[in-house]
Design a protein around this motif. Structure first.
Motif, short mmCIF file in Angstrom:
data_model
loop_
_atom_site.label_atom_id
_atom_site.label_comp_id
_atom_site.label_asym_id
_atom_site.label_seq_id
_atom_site.Cartn_x
_atom_site.Cartn_y
_atom_site.Cartn_z
N GLN A 138 -10.74 60.95 13.61
CA GLN A 138 -10.23 61.80 12.54
C GLN A 138 -9.74 63.12 13.12
O GLN A 138 -10.32 63.65 14.07
N THR B 44 -12.79 54.45 2.74
CA THR B 44 -12.93 55.49 3.75
C THR B 44 -11.72 55.61 4.68
O THR B 44 -11.50 56.67 5.26
N ASP B 45 -10.95 54.53 4.85
CA ASP B 45 -9.87 54.62 5.82
C ASP B 45 -8.53 54.23 5.22
O ASP B 45 -8.44 53.48 4.25
N ASN C 4 -12.44 53.91 -4.23
CA ASN C 4 -12.49 54.81 -3.08
C ASN C 4 -12.78 54.03 -1.81
O ASN C 4 -13.73 53.22 -1.77
N HIS D 64 -8.18 57.20 -0.52
CA HIS D 64 -8.74 57.12 0.83
C HIS D 64 -9.29 58.48 1.25
O HIS D 64 -8.80 59.53 0.84
N THR D 65 -10.31 58.45 2.08
CA THR D 65 -10.94 59.67 2.58
C THR D 65 -10.02 60.38 3.56
O THR D 65 -9.43 59.75 4.44
N THR D 66 -9.90 61.70 3.42
CA THR D 66 -9.09 62.49 4.33
C THR D 66 -9.70 63.87 4.42
O THR D 66 -10.79 64.11 3.90
#
Length: 296
Positions: free
Chosen positions: A128, A214-215, A212, A185-187
């Motif tokens: 990340q 994560t990637d 939701n 997506h998680t950011t």
């Protein structure tokens, strides 16, 4: 003590556990324990304490870590300067790449770099952007390709400006987005705030109809399968044959995300670092992305 011992101590600090450190160093636990004891005899003091939760460094051990880190940096700088003086690009290079860039561009980039400069020892990390940014700040990386607005006072080059698009399959294109499942997506925090702003401006802030993940790549694959729609950057949309709508905020400003190459001040003059940065920019020019400016 030698460089192997320097690396051993820092791996032990990173892992906080004899077993994990031994695995990372390809040693048995017994061999690692014996080497720690040998270092302690040489230094004349105890440097680690074993606890139920792992190992902790004593004050003397923390001092040894600090001094060995300095010694490692000085030795590496010496090697790099000697390599540069020989007129051939060699030495070592630690570089980090954001996950999205890595998926699309990294294999080709590293293969070409190694072909051109086989004597450079590469240490490549992906992850990340916020994690790589932290490693860059502590000097663990020479250079990093990062996405998003992260503060940096070293050399920084704007590599690309990606449009953020509302994406769904062609079969769902005629349906209002409000009727479809939103795949989030998680950011990082800054980009999450912009996504939330765009959703609210378009009355799409309903959390009840949302998935939701994560990637980014899982998010993209769910869209491809017709599960719903998502806000995705152009970098992952190559070959996507569905509906792609570039997003704009209510004030007419395009919704974009920038990609940067950030470099340590101490590293930007190194030939192997400059060669990597130029190759990254060359790769983007070949793909028809944002034109590259010369290095300062």
């Amino acid at each position: 003590m030698d460089e192997k011992d320097f690396s051993l101590l820092h791996m032990l600090k990173e892992c906080g556990n004899i077993t994990h450190a031994a695995d990372r160093l390809y040693l048995t636990q017994s061999a690692l324990s014996k080497r720690i004891k040998a270092i302690e005899r040489e230094l004349g003091c105890e440097i680690v304490i074993r606890t139920r939760k792992g190992v902790r460094f004593t004050p003397e051990g923390e001092l040894a870590l600090e001094r060995t880190a300095q010694a490692r940096r000085e030795l590496e700088l010496l090697r790099r300067e000697l390599g540069a003086s020989q007129g051939e690009i060699c030495g070592s290079l630690s570089a980090g790449f954001s996950i999205n860039y890595s998926i699309v561009h990294l294999p080709e980039l590293i293969a070409e770099y190694h072909r051109r400069y086989p004597r450079v020892q590469l240490d490549i990390v992906t992850g990340q952007s916020r994690t790589l940014h932290a490693s860059l700040q502590t000097g663990q990386l020479d250079v990093a390709v990062l996405r998003g607005e992260l503060p940096w006072d070293g050399m920084q080059y704007l590599l690309a400006q990606e449009r953020i698009c509302a994406v769904c399959t062609a079969e769902l294109a005629d349906r209002p987005l409000s009727e479809l499942t939103y795949i989030n997506h998680t950011t990082d925090i800054a980009h999450t705030a912009l996504m939330t702003r765009w959703l609210h401006e378009n009355n799409l802030g309903n959390d009840a109809n949302r998935i939701n993940v994560t990637d980014l790549m899982t998010c993209q694959e769910l869209v491809r399968r017709g599960i719903g729609w998502a806000l995705l950057p152009e970098i992952v949309l190559g070959g996507f044959d569905g509906c792609i709508r570039p997003c704009t905020f209510a004030n007419g400003e395009p919704f974009i995300r920038r990609m940067y190459v950030d470099c340590q001040k101490e590293s930007e003059s190194l030939p192997q670092v400059r060669a990597l940065i130029e190759l990254i920019k060359e790769q983007y020019r070949a793909d028809g992305d944002v034109p590259a400016a010369p290095l300062p």
